[in-house]
Design an enzyme around this catalytic site. Sequence first.
Site, PDB file in Angstrom:
ATOM      1  N   HIS A 164      31.395  57.720  37.314  1.00 38.86           N
ATOM      2  CA  HIS A 164      32.693  58.729  38.022  1.00 38.86           C
ATOM      3  C   HIS A 164      32.055  59.879  38.651  1.00 38.86           C
ATOM      4  O   HIS A 164      32.832  60.956  38.908  1.00 38.86           O
ATOM      5  CB  HIS A 164      33.386  59.302  36.946  1.00 38.86           C
ATOM      6  CG  HIS A 164      34.271  58.247  36.320  1.00 38.86           C
ATOM      7  ND1 HIS A 164      35.520  58.058  36.659  1.00 38.86           N
ATOM      8  CD2 HIS A 164      34.236  57.511  35.290  1.00 38.86           C
ATOM      9  CE1 HIS A 164      36.224  57.125  35.898  1.00 38.86           C
ATOM     10  NE2 HIS A 164      35.280  56.744  35.185  1.00 38.86           N
ATOM     11  N   THR A 165      30.879  59.417  39.511  1.00 41.44           N
ATOM     12  CA  THR A 165      30.176  60.476  40.231  1.00 41.44           C
ATOM     13  C   THR A 165      30.566  60.372  41.653  1.00 41.44           C
ATOM     14  O   THR A 165      30.307  61.178  42.593  1.00 41.44           O
ATOM     15  CB  THR A 165      28.731  60.340  40.098  1.00 41.44           C
ATOM     16  OG1 THR A 165      28.424  59.087  40.104  1.00 41.44           O
ATOM     17  CG2 THR A 165      28.263  61.200  38.785  1.00 41.44           C
ATOM     18  N   GLY A 211      35.646  45.530  34.661  1.00 36.61           N
ATOM     19  CA  GLY A 211      34.832  46.665  35.007  1.00 36.61           C
ATOM     20  C   GLY A 211      34.015  46.229  35.950  1.00 36.61           C
ATOM     21  O   GLY A 211      32.902  46.978  36.011  1.00 36.61           O
ATOM     22  N   ASP A 243      32.178  50.903  44.442  1.00 33.19           N
ATOM     23  CA  ASP A 243      32.299  49.232  44.229  1.00 33.19           C
ATOM     24  C   ASP A 243      32.111  48.520  45.613  1.00 33.19           C
ATOM     25  O   ASP A 243      31.649  47.525  45.489  1.00 33.19           O
ATOM     26  CB  ASP A 243      33.633  49.010  43.605  1.00 33.19           C
ATOM     27  CG  ASP A 243      33.835  49.612  42.317  1.00 33.19           C
ATOM     28  OD1 ASP A 243      32.869  50.390  41.922  1.00 33.19           O
ATOM     29  OD2 ASP A 243      34.987  49.882  41.700  1.00 33.19           O
ATOM     30  N   SER A 264      36.303  43.167  40.404  1.00 31.89           N
ATOM     31  CA  SER A 264      37.009  42.003  41.030  1.00 31.89           C
ATOM     32  C   SER A 264      37.694  42.442  42.412  1.00 31.89           C
ATOM     33  O   SER A 264      37.774  41.715  43.110  1.00 31.89           O
ATOM     34  CB  SER A 264      37.855  41.156  39.901  1.00 31.89           C
ATOM     35  OG  SER A 264      38.801  42.297  39.520  1.00 31.89           O
ATOM     36  N   SER A 265      38.431  43.725  42.238  1.00 29.04           N
ATOM     37  CA  SER A 265      39.276  43.937  43.481  1.00 29.04           C
ATOM     38  C   SER A 265      38.264  44.437  44.759  1.00 29.04           C
ATOM     39  O   SER A 265      38.824  43.948  45.701  1.00 29.04           O
ATOM     40  CB  SER A 265      40.166  45.092  42.998  1.00 29.04           C
ATOM     41  OG  SER A 265      39.592  46.149  42.550  1.00 29.04           O
ATOM     42  N   SER A 278      46.209  31.716  45.560  1.00 28.51           N
ATOM     43  CA  SER A 278      45.143  32.196  44.479  1.00 28.51           C
ATOM     44  C   SER A 278      44.938  30.866  43.586  1.00 28.51           C
ATOM     45  O   SER A 278      45.694  30.402  42.981  1.00 28.51           O
ATOM     46  CB  SER A 278      45.879  33.299  43.644  1.00 28.51           C
ATOM     47  OG  SER A 278      44.966  33.298  42.391  1.00 28.51           O
ATOM     48  N   GLY A 324      39.554  42.651  35.298  1.00 27.62           N
ATOM     49  CA  GLY A 324      39.643  43.784  34.372  1.00 27.62           C
ATOM     50  C   GLY A 324      38.574  44.132  33.510  1.00 27.62           C
ATOM     51  O   GLY A 324      38.723  44.791  32.575  1.00 27.62           O
TER      52      GLY A 324
HETATM   53  C1  GLA Z   1      35.783  52.492  39.423  1.00 26.73           C
HETATM   54  C2  GLA Z   1      36.027  52.993  40.912  1.00 26.73           C
HETATM   55  C3  GLA Z   1      34.623  53.409  41.557  1.00 26.73           C
HETATM   56  C4  GLA Z   1      34.079  54.560  40.402  1.00 26.73           C
HETATM   57  C5  GLA Z   1      33.978  53.900  39.147  1.00 26.73           C
HETATM   58  C6  GLA Z   1      33.386  55.027  37.876  1.00 26.73           C
HETATM   59  O1  GLA Z   1      35.013  51.289  39.246  1.00 26.73           O
HETATM   60  O2  GLA Z   1      36.643  52.035  41.597  1.00 26.73           O
HETATM   61  O3  GLA Z   1      34.825  54.037  42.537  1.00 26.73           O
HETATM   62  O4  GLA Z   1      34.734  55.813  40.310  1.00 26.73           O
HETATM   63  O5  GLA Z   1      35.456  53.360  38.537  1.00 26.73           O
HETATM   64  O6  GLA Z   1      32.242  55.141  38.373  1.00 26.73           O
END
Ligand code: GLA
Length: 386
Positions: free
Chosen positions: A34-35, A122, A171, A125-126, A67, A120
């Site tokens: 979350h930075t 973390g 990501d 995948s998106s 898909s 889902g």
């Molecule tokens: C998700 C978001 C990223 C990032 C993380 C947390 O993966 O897509 O941009 O903010 O959460 O670090």
Amino acid sequence: MDIEFVRSRFIKHFDGKTGSIYASPGRINLIGEHTDYNGGFVFPGAVDKGIMAEIRPNGTDTVMCYSIDLKDRVEFKVNDPKGPHTSWARYIYGIIQEMKQLGVDVKGFNTAFAGDVPLGAGMSSSAALESCFAFALNDLFGENKVSKWDMVLAGQATEHNYCGVKCGIMDQFASVFGQAGQLMRLDCRSREFEYFPFHPEGYKLVLLDSKVKHELASSAYNDRRKSCENVVAALQAKFADRKFETLRDADWADLEAVKADVSTEDYRRAHFVLGEKDRVLAVCDALTAGDYETVGQKMYETHEGLSKEYEVSCEELDYLNQLARENGVTGSRIMGGGFGGCTINLVKDKLYDRFVADAQEKYTAKYHRAPAVYDVVIGDGSRKIC
Ligand code: GLA
């Protein structure tokens, strides 16, 4: 991922002809959570799992998508002003619109795609899906004139404009720029980055998937971002002679100065972000010195912060973190946006088997489902396969 598998489905579901095959990976993140949308540093790497798509222009203005994993087919016109409702197809529709904005003359095509990056969990995948199609459309319709960074930003804009998630750039960056064996330290404000070889001798990185599906699109992620923006607005109001674009521009004294002007919740969240900024830099130094104990300690601190201050954990992830501690794992924390998904664990080779077995046994006993275990292999970014 199996090229022949994707190809056989593409042939079966369309007109029997083959196209070009592209792949893009999911990602891990060692530290810096979350930075990204706060202008800070992140430390991701691409993984050896992702999305693979076969694509062939079809000479019409219709996009026909299949898909393979979901056994679901969606069609839409390239210029449809609204696009499909189906959530997975919106990523493809969105990236088409964003690539068109960048001057790529996208026409109709047929595509079948599959993934081995868990949904889902973390691992993004998106972003893998967006980056795969950005790369493919650039190659098929854009003479590869769109830069890698513009593809990253097109993926992020797809999330913002078509999928309702106000994500940062980590990501999509990791998926596009990834290189085998290398983590990347990215300064999300300047967009400067460097590759960082990551082969910690005597340690492994392993993900434990709680199987709690996160819903990034649920407003919780966007709420966290809003809290950070609220604090930035308060800082700007307080210090008119300075420029605050993101929390990157604030130090601890600044935050204390606006404590009374913001809600306790917003303060707590900003407190986490400032701490995380310091932790990423400490981890960079520790990695350079080969000091994995400090890396691990910072990972635990990040988990605490994500759980107590940023409030993006859940009971299951906290339990996986506790099991890591109990097994003497060097570092462990929630990875990615949170609200479910995986913990990332830095574990000594000699403790690996015992830790994984113990975590599987205890987690299964408590939650009646086994956590999935993914050994991390740092892989390559978006590419054309054939
Ligand atoms: C998700 C978001 C990223 C990032 C993380 C947390 O993966 O897509 O941009 O903010 O959460 O670090």
